[in-house]
Enzyme design. Sequence first.
Site, PDB file in Angstrom:
ATOM      1  N   ARG A 245      -9.890  -2.641 -14.745  1.00 29.28           N
ATOM      2  CA  ARG A 245     -10.963  -3.247 -13.951  1.00 29.28           C
ATOM      3  C   ARG A 245     -12.310  -3.096 -14.657  1.00 29.28           C
ATOM      4  NH1 ARG A 245     -14.663  -1.734 -10.050  1.00 29.28           N
ATOM      5  NH2 ARG A 245     -15.127  -3.379  -8.515  1.00 29.28           N
ATOM      6  N   ASP A 301     -13.889  -3.393   9.219  1.00 30.03           N
ATOM      7  CA  ASP A 301     -14.900  -2.946  10.176  1.00 30.03           C
ATOM      8  C   ASP A 301     -15.680  -4.141  10.709  1.00 30.03           C
ATOM      9  OD1 ASP A 301     -16.239  -1.110  11.690  1.00 30.03           O
ATOM     10  OD2 ASP A 301     -17.580  -0.441  10.106  1.00 30.03           O
ATOM     11  N   SER A 351      -4.001   0.154   5.324  1.00 30.23           N
ATOM     12  CA  SER A 351      -5.294   0.585   5.845  1.00 30.23           C
ATOM     13  C   SER A 351      -5.998   1.437   4.794  1.00 30.23           C
ATOM     14  CB  SER A 351      -5.109   1.384   7.139  1.00 30.23           C
ATOM     15  OG  SER A 351      -6.343   1.887   7.597  1.00 30.23           O
ATOM     16  N   ASN A 352      -7.114   0.935   4.281  1.00 26.26           N
ATOM     17  CA  ASN A 352      -7.863   1.655   3.247  1.00 26.26           C
ATOM     18  C   ASN A 352      -8.837   2.625   3.910  1.00 26.26           C
ATOM     19  OD1 ASN A 352      -9.019   2.538   0.912  1.00 26.26           O
ATOM     20  ND2 ASN A 352      -9.906   0.577   0.320  1.00 26.26           N
ATOM     21  N   GLY A 376      -5.860   6.705   0.658  1.00 29.20           N
ATOM     22  CA  GLY A 376      -6.847   7.777   0.703  1.00 29.20           C
ATOM     23  C   GLY A 376      -7.986   7.580  -0.286  1.00 29.20           C
ATOM     24  N   HIS A 410      11.634   4.673  12.121  1.00 28.30           N
ATOM     25  CA  HIS A 410      12.929   5.245  11.755  1.00 28.30           C
ATOM     26  C   HIS A 410      14.101   4.533  12.429  1.00 28.30           C
ATOM     27  CE1 HIS A 410      15.076   8.033   9.443  1.00 28.30           C
ATOM     28  NE2 HIS A 410      14.354   9.113   9.660  1.00 28.30           N
ATOM     29  N   ASP A 414      14.957   4.016   6.514  1.00 32.25           N
ATOM     30  CA  ASP A 414      15.317   5.401   6.204  1.00 32.25           C
ATOM     31  C   ASP A 414      14.413   5.904   5.087  1.00 32.25           C
ATOM     32  OD1 ASP A 414      16.886   5.232   3.424  1.00 32.25           O
ATOM     33  OD2 ASP A 414      17.488   3.511   4.660  1.00 32.25           O
TER      34      ASP A 414
END
Length: 440
Positions: A245, A301, A351-352, A376, A410, A414
């Site tokens: 990048r 957001d 989801s960042n 994360g 679940h 699996d």
Amino acid sequence: AYRICTNTSSQAAWFGTLRKIVLPDLGEKIKEATVRKWHVKEGDNVKEFDSLVDVSTDKLATDITSQFNGKVVKRLIEEEQACLVGQALLEIDAEEGGEVSAGDQKANEGTPRLAEAAKPDTATRQERSEDSYQTLATPAVRHLIKEKGLDINKIRGTGKGGRITREDVLNFTTEKAAARTEAPVRQEQVISPAPRSGAVDRLEYTVVKMNDFQKGMQKSMAEAQKIPHFHFADDYDVTAIMQFRDELKQSHQRPPTLTAFLLKSFSNALLEFPILNSLYDPQREFEFTEYASHNITIAVDSPNGLVVPNIKNVQNLSIAEIQAELDRLKKAAEVGRISLKDLTGGTICISNIGSLGTTVTSPVIFPPQICIVGIGKMHVLPRYAVVNGKVDETRLLPRRIITISFGCDHRVLDGATVVRFGNRWKTLLENPAQMVINLR
């Protein structure tokens, strides 16, 4: 249009037709919406496609536009009030030739709007009988009256022509309840110890009503808690992809973000593990639906809180096209204009959450999807690197590390399958050349 002439004046004037703008069918089995903000007031001139009012539901926020050229006569719903699908929002004195859609013909009376000077004096109008006055109500209002066990003949309508409105029914119910509590209540004196100097003798609090997006979150998360989740997390080294990048910055003023690379590599891995891109309906217990389209839901957001639109067919998009979609959805969210099409049809979620500062999360599935991934925060951490291909010759190097957290259903997935998928995704991210080879 109608021309009104009087014997006392040679003046003549054209008058339009009174039209009602109703809350349209918003899809997704939505039955009502809340009026958030009016963009017009009584007396304003409007043109076709002008924005009239912002409305929201627990799934989306959008605006309602005018179908006519004309003048606003009356707003029928106040801000923060609910409006049923098909219910009139406002009246417009439409210009001659204004067309009305088939869906609005029931709400529009097609009555010519007469000038105030041409209206008969109130004293000369024929008064309605009391029974007729009281029993004018729409089917929806009659259903509400029946549901509450009320006598329709005892409710006085305040709507047009004496029509009973939803507010009339609710007000009548409140008054009836208040009448039952008017009986005198025997008061008992309670002797309390005198408060200490400066002490607060009562607890201050505020009752806060949830907005539509919070209501939607509550509904979906309550449903998600019925899902047997399993979670795991792993560290991904994104040093190589970030270096790639950085190289792009030399030829691109705005190179794609890390999120765009994550989405594309994620989609490439899904091609080898399509079961993760499935929806599960608990009413159809022993089957699930696998989708070829990678409609990846993302969290964005907005002024109303987090919204979850999705990017359609990521498997067919380039990284640049994915970045363009990310930019479009972010701008739409900032002004509260995420469309219903963008909010529906998602098949898997990323989801960042790291953009807000956290490292590890335990993401909750967005049903009926069966997998969600939490990204994360990126950290620069020391990692051992092998020198000259010899395991016993290593050195510490700074690497860019993110932690990826999985939440899975679940009932369908699996652990072994999801770990293998994660390993494949990790390989693509840590070796950009392999991702480029697989680009479509």
